[in-house]
Design a protein around this motif. Structure first.
Motif, PDB file in Angstrom:
ATOM      1  N   THR A 135      86.214  88.759  46.645  1.00  0.00           N
ATOM      2  CA  THR A 135      85.973  89.466  45.391  1.00  0.00           C
ATOM      3  C   THR A 135      84.709  88.936  44.722  1.00  0.00           C
ATOM      4  N   VAL A 136      83.944  89.845  44.146  1.00  0.00           N
ATOM      5  CA  VAL A 136      82.655  89.495  43.562  1.00  0.00           C
ATOM      6  C   VAL A 136      82.546  90.114  42.171  1.00  0.00           C
ATOM      7  N   ASP A 137      81.998  89.371  41.245  1.00  0.00           N
ATOM      8  CA  ASP A 137      81.735  89.877  39.901  1.00  0.00           C
ATOM      9  C   ASP A 137      80.599  90.894  39.940  1.00  0.00           C
ATOM     10  N   SER A 138      80.770  92.018  39.255  1.00  0.00           N
ATOM     11  CA  SER A 138      79.797  93.103  39.300  1.00  0.00           C
ATOM     12  C   SER A 138      78.432  92.713  38.750  1.00  0.00           C
ATOM     13  N   LEU A 139      78.404  92.012  37.626  1.00  0.00           N
ATOM     14  CA  LEU A 139      77.140  91.659  37.006  1.00  0.00           C
ATOM     15  C   LEU A 139      76.359  90.672  37.871  1.00  0.00           C
ATOM     16  N   SER A 140      77.060  89.741  38.498  1.00  0.00           N
ATOM     17  CA  SER A 140      76.397  88.816  39.416  1.00  0.00           C
ATOM     18  C   SER A 140      75.820  89.556  40.608  1.00  0.00           C
ATOM     19  N   ALA A 141      76.533  90.585  41.075  1.00  0.00           N
ATOM     20  CA  ALA A 141      76.048  91.365  42.209  1.00  0.00           C
ATOM     21  C   ALA A 141      74.782  92.132  41.849  1.00  0.00           C
ATOM     22  N   VAL A 142      74.744  92.696  40.643  1.00  0.00           N
ATOM     23  CA  VAL A 142      73.544  93.427  40.208  1.00  0.00           C
ATOM     24  C   VAL A 142      72.359  92.475  40.119  1.00  0.00           C
ATOM     25  N   ALA A 143      72.575  91.291  39.551  1.00  0.00           N
ATOM     26  CA  ALA A 143      71.499  90.311  39.444  1.00  0.00           C
ATOM     27  C   ALA A 143      71.027  89.871  40.828  1.00  0.00           C
ATOM     28  N   ARG A 144      71.976  89.667  41.720  1.00  0.00           N
ATOM     29  CA  ARG A 144      71.648  89.168  43.066  1.00  0.00           C
ATOM     30  C   ARG A 144      70.920  90.214  43.892  1.00  0.00           C
ATOM     31  N   SER A 145      71.063  91.483  43.511  1.00  0.00           N
ATOM     32  CA  SER A 145      70.419  92.548  44.268  1.00  0.00           C
ATOM     33  C   SER A 145      68.915  92.619  44.037  1.00  0.00           C
ATOM     34  N   LEU A 146      68.448  91.970  42.974  1.00  0.00           N
ATOM     35  CA  LEU A 146      67.008  91.939  42.775  1.00  0.00           C
ATOM     36  C   LEU A 146      66.369  91.237  43.968  1.00  0.00           C
ATOM     37  N   GLU A 147      65.579  91.930  44.704  1.00  0.00           N
ATOM     38  CA  GLU A 147      65.056  91.432  45.973  1.00  0.00           C
ATOM     39  C   GLU A 147      64.355  90.094  45.808  1.00  0.00           C
ATOM     40  N   GLY A 148      64.809  89.139  46.605  1.00  0.00           N
ATOM     41  CA  GLY A 148      64.172  87.831  46.620  1.00  0.00           C
ATOM     42  C   GLY A 148      64.592  86.907  45.507  1.00  0.00           C
ATOM     43  N   SER A 149      65.545  87.302  44.647  1.00  0.00           N
ATOM     44  CA  SER A 149      65.946  86.418  43.553  1.00  0.00           C
ATOM     45  C   SER A 149      67.261  85.746  43.875  1.00  0.00           C
ATOM     46  N   PRO A 150      67.259  84.444  44.141  1.00  0.00           N
ATOM     47  CA  PRO A 150      68.496  83.738  44.515  1.00  0.00           C
ATOM     48  C   PRO A 150      69.364  83.409  43.314  1.00  0.00           C
ATOM     49  N   VAL A 151      69.791  84.421  42.583  1.00  0.00           N
ATOM     50  CA  VAL A 151      70.749  84.224  41.502  1.00  0.00           C
ATOM     51  C   VAL A 151      72.142  84.244  42.102  1.00  0.00           C
ATOM     52  N   SER A 152      72.978  83.305  41.732  1.00  0.00           N
ATOM     53  CA  SER A 152      74.295  83.209  42.343  1.00  0.00           C
ATOM     54  C   SER A 152      75.360  83.000  41.299  1.00  0.00           C
ATOM     55  N   GLU A 153      76.617  83.258  41.681  1.00  0.00           N
ATOM     56  CA  GLU A 153      77.731  82.968  40.790  1.00  0.00           C
ATOM     57  C   GLU A 153      77.917  81.463  40.616  1.00  0.00           C
ATOM     58  N   THR A 154      77.402  80.665  41.537  1.00  0.00           N
ATOM     59  CA  THR A 154      77.603  79.230  41.494  1.00  0.00           C
ATOM     60  C   THR A 154      76.495  78.573  40.688  1.00  0.00           C
ATOM     61  N   PRO A 155      76.836  77.677  39.742  1.00  0.00           N
ATOM     62  CA  PRO A 155      75.832  77.091  38.857  1.00  0.00           C
ATOM     63  C   PRO A 155      74.867  76.162  39.561  1.00  0.00           C
ATOM     64  N   ASP A 156      75.204  75.640  40.756  1.00  0.00           N
ATOM     65  CA  ASP A 156      74.325  74.707  41.447  1.00  0.00           C
ATOM     66  C   ASP A 156      73.325  75.413  42.349  1.00  0.00           C
ATOM     67  N   ALA A 157      73.296  76.743  42.298  1.00  0.00           N
ATOM     68  CA  ALA A 157      72.348  77.479  43.124  1.00  0.00           C
ATOM     69  C   ALA A 157      70.928  77.303  42.598  1.00  0.00           C
ATOM     70  N   CYS A 158      69.969  77.539  43.468  1.00  0.00           N
ATOM     71  CA  CYS A 158      68.562  77.390  43.099  1.00  0.00           C
ATOM     72  C   CYS A 158      68.057  78.691  42.494  1.00  0.00           C
ATOM     73  N   HIS A 159      68.229  78.864  41.202  1.00  0.00           N
ATOM     74  CA  HIS A 159      67.779  80.083  40.533  1.00  0.00           C
ATOM     75  C   HIS A 159      66.266  80.049  40.396  1.00  0.00           C
ATOM     76  N   GLN A 160      65.645  81.186  40.585  1.00  0.00           N
ATOM     77  CA  GLN A 160      64.201  81.277  40.438  1.00  0.00           C
ATOM     78  C   GLN A 160      63.803  82.176  39.271  1.00  0.00           C
ATOM     79  N   ARG A 161      64.743  82.871  38.688  1.00  0.00           N
ATOM     80  CA  ARG A 161      64.445  83.748  37.565  1.00  0.00           C
ATOM     81  C   ARG A 161      65.498  83.579  36.476  1.00  0.00           C
ATOM     82  N   ARG A 162      65.118  84.039  35.294  1.00  0.00           N
ATOM     83  CA  ARG A 162      66.100  84.197  34.219  1.00  0.00           C
ATOM     84  C   ARG A 162      66.383  85.690  34.152  1.00  0.00           C
ATOM     85  N   ILE A 163      67.609  86.057  34.415  1.00  0.00           N
ATOM     86  CA  ILE A 163      67.944  87.479  34.551  1.00  0.00           C
ATOM     87  C   ILE A 163      69.018  87.865  33.538  1.00  0.00           C
TER      88      ILE A 163
END
Length: 305
Positions: A135-163
């Motif tokens: 199961t996946v949160d919808s808003l996290s999925a929309v953010a993650r769909s931005l091509e090349g942006s490693p936004v994740s549901e997990t806080p320790d992920a390497c985020h490259q953008r503020r979304i």
């Protein structure tokens, strides 16, 4: 039924020890139109949008069977094809198409009807195939769909953008998700007034960030973002999601760095599902339920017990 397909060339590899033979199917009906994606090992290899000409309830299963069937035949991409609701491709029970090892679904928030359709399909197929659900949160999925942006549901992920993700909700409200480096995702259902206030603040932050970036042109790269997390938190916000939710605020889109969604949302569902599946974060199909974030209009009218 037409399904539009895109080949996601920027495939995202994750854990090196993932099973390269694992096949996953991701689906979402977050809004009026849905999408599906195919996962092989640690990559999302195909994404397809459901036709805007039909309802997801009638187009989802034929589209899934078409995607899995073409995967079995070795085709690397699904083109625009017509598949009628009475076609044999709509019968997954008797289909010779490939069977996935797990199924992923966006459970909400989003359209009440869309979420029910997606979750019901995921539960039914996973139960029939005897496979787990991610199961996946919808808003996290929309953010993650931005091509090349490693936004994740997990806080320790390497985020490259503020979304900032915004999806339209009932009575002018907005499903809002904020994604920043080093912080847990901030996901909530907020009022139109709070939404407008947040967007105004983001417009101001973006203006300051853009001014700072001009001043940093003469600063040595090693001196920029030397403090932990500062290189990302000083960046401008990128906003995406339902365009109408942003336009209703009255804040000019160019001030909030609006970015149109170019990839199907199932891409984000698939990428997040890979991460969770590899960590063993799966759910029994029987236990999968939509996360509406609020009661429906009918439930709100029911008298209190």
């Amino acid at each position: 039924m037409n399904i539009q397909s895109t080949s996601h060339e920027a495939k995202m590899s994750l854990a090196a020890d993932s099973n390269p033979q694992s096949i996953g199917l991701a689906l979402e009906v977050i809004g009026r139109e849905g999408s599906i994606s195919l996962i092989r090992g640690s990559e999302v290899v195909q994404c397809c949008r459901l036709s805007a000409d039909g309802r997801a309830a009638s187009t989802l299963i034929p589209a899934i069977n078409q995607l899995l069937g073409r995967s079995e035949s070795g085709e690397s991409n699904v083109g625009s094809n017509s598949v009628g609701p009475d076609s044999e491709s709509s019968n997954l029970a008797t289909s010779n198409s490939v069977r996935p090892d797990f199924l992923a679904v966006a459970i909400g928030p989003g359209s009440f009807t869309g979420l029910r359709i997606a979750v019901a399909a995921a539960k039914t197929l996973a139960y029939a195939w005897r496979i787990p659900v991610v199961t996946v949160d919808s808003l996290s999925a929309v953010a993650r769909s931005l091509e090349g942006s490693p936004v994740s549901e997990t806080p320790d992920a390497c985020h490259q953008r503020r979304i900032l993700v915004g999806l339209t909700a009932y009575r002018g409200q907005v499903y809002r998700g904020r994604f920043e480096a080093g912080l847990d995702p901030d996901i909530d259902l907020i009022s139109a007034e709070q939404w407008q206030s947040e967007l105004a603040a983001i417009a101001q932050e973006n203006s300051s960030a853009n001014a700072d970036s001009v001043g940093q042109d003469s600063v040595p790269p090693a001196a920029i973002g030397s403090e932990s997390g500062s290189s990302t938190r000083n960046q401008a916000w990128t906003c995406t999601g339902d365009r109408l939710a942003f336009e209703r605020s009255g804040i000019p889109l160019d001030q909030i760095a609006w970015m149109e969604e170019t990839e199907p949302r199932a891409l984000g569902v698939g990428i997040l599902a890979i991460e969770k599946f590899q960590k063993g974060q799966v759910t029994d199909p029987v236990d999968v339920v939509p996360d509406y974030f609020r009661p429906s209009a009918a439930e709100e009218k029911q008298p209190a017990p």
